[in-house]
Design an enzyme around this catalytic site. Structure first.
Site, mmCIF file in Angstrom:
data_model
loop_
_atom_site.group_PDB
_atom_site.id
_atom_site.type_symbol
_atom_site.label_atom_id
_atom_site.label_comp_id
_atom_site.label_asym_id
_atom_site.label_seq_id
_atom_site.Cartn_x
_atom_site.Cartn_y
_atom_site.Cartn_z
ATOM 1 N N TYR A 1 1.055 33.509 42.130
ATOM 2 C CA TYR A 1 0.302 33.054 43.133
ATOM 3 C C TYR A 1 -1.222 33.670 42.545
ATOM 4 O O TYR A 1 -1.107 34.869 42.284
ATOM 5 C CB TYR A 1 0.681 33.811 44.312
ATOM 6 C CG TYR A 1 1.410 32.785 45.261
ATOM 7 C CD1 TYR A 1 0.410 31.741 45.943
ATOM 8 C CD2 TYR A 1 2.421 32.808 45.780
ATOM 9 C CE1 TYR A 1 0.680 30.806 46.649
ATOM 10 C CE2 TYR A 1 2.854 31.761 46.581
ATOM 11 C CZ TYR A 1 2.046 30.718 47.030
ATOM 12 O OH TYR A 1 2.548 29.627 48.099
ATOM 13 N N GLU B 1 -4.239 32.927 44.798
ATOM 14 C CA GLU B 1 -5.220 32.377 45.685
ATOM 15 C C GLU B 1 -6.531 33.066 45.455
ATOM 16 O O GLU B 1 -6.619 34.411 45.460
ATOM 17 C CB GLU B 1 -4.786 32.646 47.079
ATOM 18 C CG GLU B 1 -3.609 31.743 47.524
ATOM 19 C CD GLU B 1 -3.278 31.718 49.023
ATOM 20 O OE1 GLU B 1 -4.055 32.433 49.905
ATOM 21 O OE2 GLU B 1 -2.100 31.612 49.462
ATOM 22 N N ASP C 1 -15.541 9.076 41.141
ATOM 23 C CA ASP C 1 -14.062 8.963 41.028
ATOM 24 C C ASP C 1 -13.609 8.578 39.714
ATOM 25 O O ASP C 1 -13.442 7.222 39.571
ATOM 26 C CB ASP C 1 -13.365 8.402 42.172
ATOM 27 C CG ASP C 1 -11.854 8.638 41.997
ATOM 28 O OD1 ASP C 1 -11.450 9.127 41.044
ATOM 29 O OD2 ASP C 1 -11.076 8.712 43.021
ATOM 30 N N THR D 1 -8.503 12.771 38.174
ATOM 31 C CA THR D 1 -7.262 13.301 37.800
ATOM 32 C C THR D 1 -7.290 13.712 36.383
ATOM 33 O O THR D 1 -8.021 13.358 35.654
ATOM 34 C CB THR D 1 -6.022 12.281 38.303
ATOM 35 O OG1 THR D 1 -6.272 11.237 37.590
ATOM 36 C CG2 THR D 1 -5.836 12.213 39.483
ATOM 37 N N LYS E 1 -4.081 10.781 33.529
ATOM 38 C CA LYS E 1 -4.098 9.129 32.977
ATOM 39 C C LYS E 1 -4.708 9.178 31.821
ATOM 40 O O LYS E 1 -4.030 9.493 31.002
ATOM 41 C CB LYS E 1 -5.218 8.521 34.217
ATOM 42 C CG LYS E 1 -4.596 8.630 35.718
ATOM 43 C CD LYS E 1 -5.269 7.758 36.916
ATOM 44 C CE LYS E 1 -4.652 7.821 38.094
ATOM 45 N NZ LYS E 1 -4.980 8.836 39.031
ATOM 46 N N ARG F 1 -0.098 16.231 35.384
ATOM 47 C CA ARG F 1 -0.327 15.844 36.692
ATOM 48 C C ARG F 1 -1.249 16.863 37.384
ATOM 49 O O ARG F 1 -0.777 17.977 38.013
ATOM 50 C CB ARG F 1 0.679 15.455 37.814
ATOM 51 C CG ARG F 1 1.703 14.288 37.034
ATOM 52 C CD ARG F 1 2.704 13.846 37.926
ATOM 53 N NE ARG F 1 1.790 12.937 38.727
ATOM 54 C CZ ARG F 1 1.906 11.630 38.131
ATOM 55 N NH1 ARG F 1 2.269 11.364 36.917
ATOM 56 N NH2 ARG F 1 1.210 10.607 38.933
HETATM 57 N N1 DSN Z 1 -1.719 6.372 41.513
HETATM 58 C C1 DSN Z 1 -3.048 5.873 41.169
HETATM 59 C C2 DSN Z 1 -3.200 4.737 40.365
HETATM 60 O O1 DSN Z 1 -2.204 4.361 39.861
HETATM 61 O O2 DSN Z 1 -4.182 4.371 39.997
HETATM 62 C C3 DSN Z 1 -3.932 5.731 42.402
HETATM 63 O O3 DSN Z 1 -3.752 6.840 43.340
#
Ligand code: DSN
Length: 423
Positions: A58, A60, A204, A230, A233, A239
């Site tokens: 942890y 924080e 984004d 994120t 991707k 993740r």
């Molecule tokens: N799950 C993401 C995507 O597949 O683009 C969006 O949240």
């Protein structure tokens, strides 16, 4: 591996039920071809960092300002990830603690808006994201969300429409980027609009982060006030998520993430993000990003040649959105048939879709995962043939033909092993 770990039972012995599911998932990923544009295959190094003992800790707070002791190593780890993010993207500040993309985006609301304020984003069925103010999301319920579309005739965002809406509605926040946008995001144009109406611009880049890091998509740095992404991707990390900004926004965003929205950061994820950021700095990653886009363009060209309608007529990036209306098959039925044929996609709304989101007219595809495996334009041509044949087989309810495609997919997939997984 730490000696004590080796004296304990392996996962196989300790929990065969979960071990079997993991083995099954390894086989599924290996024997099929993933075309979901938001998925990828991480390296062994990322997997190891993700499965490390940092999950036990942890922390924080932020480095040097924690609410728990025992931070000697975490307080070296998190700054390492932050410095790597800053160097890779050329930003002044990075926060690597958001649990995933949706919490990262929520933090921008908490930092800059009050419930009831007007915010603006691309409509979800046009390619936007739930958290850009779509009605079923908390962001659409707690804020007054106004939405821009794509033009029906081009399938693309028109900045004149965005400007007109922004001038009329004077939003506090404007989001650009999304989840099903096959075309380049015009960050500079969005920035001019945000400046004119006094809005905070959030770019984004969840889908585009790896392409931006690899130099094959323009960067929002110096244009957007806040960059949200994120890490799993095109960036090919675990993740997780990050927020990036100039120093003037650092305190507001950090406070919004913690203590505003989250408790302790997921330190094992931070470790894996650090590894992925280092991998993305290497020249091979720029080559990967370029091949990802080249493969998407090849897939788009092949599909168009076979009479498929692509939203906006093609792609500039890693993803394509296929409108199946002219093929006379709904997106969900097509995606399910392709899944049985070993090609993983997702059904998706297309702009102005007359069908409902759970059974829409389109499928969304992308090349980040297949490119990671080393597939190239020759494989894109094969895959396109299988998609065409699979969809036609689904229309005739010819399951034997679908299974024959699955067998061919397995043979070709076997030539392109998944990174991080022992053969
Ligand atoms: N799950 C993401 C995507 O597949 O683009 C969006 O949240």
């Amino acid at each position: 591996m730490h000696a004590q770990l080796l004296t304990e039972p392996s996962l196989d012995a300790a929990d065969p039920a979960v071990a079997e599911l993991i083995e099954g998932e390894i086989a599924r990923q290996s024997e099929t071809i993933c075309l979901i544009p938001s998925e990828n295959h991480v390296s062994r190094a990322v997997l190891e960092a993700m499965g490390s003992v940092f999950t036990n800790k942890y922390s924080e707070g932020y480095p040097g300002r924690r609410y728990y002791e025992g931070q000697q190593l975490v307080d070296r780890l998190e700054p390492l990830a932050v410095e790597r993010a800053k160097a890779l993207f050329g930003v002044e500040h990075a926060n690597v603690q958001p649990y995933s993309g949706s919490p990262a985006n929520l933090a921008t609301y908490l930092a800059y808006a009050e419930p009831g304020d007007t915010i603006m984003g691309m409509a979800l069925p046009m390619g936007g994201h739930l958290t850009h103010g779509w009605s079923v999301s908390a962001t659409g319920r707690w804020f007054r969300a106004v939405r821009y579309d794509v033009r029906r005739e081009t399938g693309r965002v028109d900045l004149d429409d965005v400007r007109e809406l922004a001038r009329r509605e004077r939003p506090r926040l404007i989001f650009c980027g999304g989840t099903a946008i096959p075309r380049t995001i015009e960050f500079e144009g969005f920035a001019e609009i945000a400046r004119e109406v006094g809005a905070v611009l959030v770019a984004d880049i969840a889908h585009l982060a790896g392409l931006i890091a690899g130099g094959v998509h323009p960067s929002p740095v110096g244009r957007a006030d806040v960059i949200s992404t994120t890490t799993h991707k095109t960036l090919r990390g675990p993740r997780g998520a990050m927020l990036m900004c100039g120093v003037e926004h650092a305190e507001a965003l950090d406070r919004a993430v913690f203590p505003g929205l989250q408790g302790g950061p997921h330190n094992h994820t931070t470790a894996a993000i650090a590894v992925a950021l280092e991998e993305a700095r290497r020249p091979q990653f720029a080559d990967y990003a370029a091949r990802t886009v080249a493969n998407a363009k090849a897939l788009a060209g092949n599909l168009t040649d076979r009479g498929f309608d692509l939203v906006s007529g093609g792609t500039d990036n890693h993803l394509l959105l296929v409108d199946l209306t002219s093929k006379d098959v709904p997106g969900k039925r097509a995606a399910q048939a392709l899944d049985r044929a070993g090609i993983t996609t997702n059904h998706n709304t297309v702009p102005f879709d007359p069908r409902p989101p759970f059974d829409p007219s389109g499928i969304r595809m992308g090349t980040p995962a297949a490119t990671t495996r080393g597939m190239g334009e020759a494989e894109m041509e094969l895959i396109c043939g299988w998609i065409d044949d699979g969809i036609e087989a689904a229309k005739r309810a010819d399951e034997a033909a679908i299974q024959r495609i699955a067998e061919r997919v397995r043979e070709v997939a076997a030539e392109f092993p998944i990174p991080g997984i022992a053969a």
